[in-house]
Design an enzyme around this catalytic site. Structure first.
Site, PDB file in Angstrom:
ATOM      1  N   GLN A 183      -9.366  -4.513   1.896  1.00 37.17           N
ATOM      2  CA  GLN A 183      -7.899  -4.518   1.904  1.00 37.17           C
ATOM      3  C   GLN A 183      -7.220  -3.271   1.325  1.00 37.17           C
ATOM      4  O   GLN A 183      -5.995  -3.145   1.399  1.00 37.17           O
ATOM      5  CB  GLN A 183      -7.330  -5.758   1.188  1.00 37.17           C
ATOM      6  CG  GLN A 183      -7.673  -7.064   1.874  1.00 37.17           C
ATOM      7  CD  GLN A 183      -6.883  -8.245   1.343  1.00 37.17           C
ATOM      8  OE1 GLN A 183      -6.417  -9.092   2.097  1.00 37.17           O
ATOM      9  NE2 GLN A 183      -6.712  -8.322   0.037  1.00 37.17           N
ATOM     10  N   ASP A 184      -7.973  -2.350   0.737  1.00 36.82           N
ATOM     11  CA  ASP A 184      -7.342  -1.136   0.199  1.00 36.82           C
ATOM     12  C   ASP A 184      -8.236   0.078   0.424  1.00 36.82           C
ATOM     13  O   ASP A 184      -8.436   0.895  -0.466  1.00 36.82           O
ATOM     14  CB  ASP A 184      -7.040  -1.306  -1.290  1.00 36.82           C
ATOM     15  CG  ASP A 184      -6.178  -0.164  -1.840  1.00 36.82           C
ATOM     16  OD1 ASP A 184      -5.496   0.504  -1.033  1.00 36.82           O
ATOM     17  OD2 ASP A 184      -6.191   0.074  -3.065  1.00 36.82           O
TER      18      ASP A 184
END
Length: 244
Positions: free
Chosen positions: A60-61
């Protein structure tokens, strides 16, 4: 985790020390990188993400600053602070409304809209990083970092990778475009799907664009028609000159 035989008095954990630098710094020093080195890093990052996904987790990042590159060219994925783990989602909020989840420019815009794209979010990030490695810029330009709403993202248009790097083949650009699509229906569903088209030509991307082809055919028609009338005009001039 290292087993302790004595009573603990502090909460801490140990991590492996990795000698290297972030991909963001590595790119600044090696821009443009050789295609062989660039694709080697992309393949390693892809394997790291697949390990996440096989364990029902999503990074997610993903961004260049969260990828470490060693002197030997080994790439490692770092920073698991935003990782989403299936089964633990009820303990934390996977979507942060103010958009701090992920990093502008590399994270799927759907996060901002309140949707969790799951694995496809990591696909978007990897495709974006790959685009940057081969072109030195982002697929939607720098303006994507100023986007704050769905309307802002709707105004963006994908920039053909070949316009920033003429040596990029059409099929490679096609894989990058699909990997960074804002539409989940169009975007690759898995890392494997993306890497397959990235490493070998997909015939679908080699087909002529029907709109472009139609325009080309129309242009050819008018060229031929203009040529016909020009030749006719010259013939008439010649005939009249003979009569006189």
């Amino acid at each position: 985790i290292i087993r302790q035989d004595r009573k603990r008095s502090f909460l801490y954990y140990l991590m492996e020390y990795v000698e290297g630098e972030g991909l963001d710094k590595w790119l600044r020093k090696n821009q443009p990188p050789s295609p062989k080195r660039a694709i080697n890093i992309v393949k390693q990052v892809a394997e790291g993400l697949k390990a996440f996904h096989q364990n029902e987790a999503v990074h997610q990042d993903l961004k260049p600053g969260n990828i470490m590159v060693t002197e030997e060219g080994k790439a490692l994925v770092l920073d698991f602070g935003s990782v989403f783990v299936a089964g633990l989602s009820e303990c934390v909020s996977p979507i942060i409304p103010d958009g701090v989840l992920g990093t502008a420019g590399y994270s799927d815009p759907l996060y901002l809209r309140g949707h969790n794209p799951g694995i496809q979010g990591d696909v978007y990030s990897l495709a974006t990083i790959t685009y940057e490695m081969f072109t030195g810029t982002l697929p939607y330009g720098d303006k994507i970092e100023q986007c704050r709403s769905a309307f802002d993202y709707d105004q963006l248009r994908y920039t053909e990778a070949s316009s920033n790097n003429p040596v990029i083949p059409e099929w490679f650009d096609g894989a990058l475009k699909r990997g960074t699509s804002f539409d989940l229906e169009e975007r690759y569903r898995t890392i494997d799907d993306f890497m397959k088209d990235l490493l070998q030509p997909n015939p679908e991307f080699l087909k002529a664009d029907p709109v472009v082809q139609k325009s080309a055919n129309t242009l050819m028609f008018w060229k031929l028609l203009s040529g016909f009338w020009f030749v006719t005009f010259l013939l008439l001039i010649y005939l009249f000159s003979q009569n006189s």
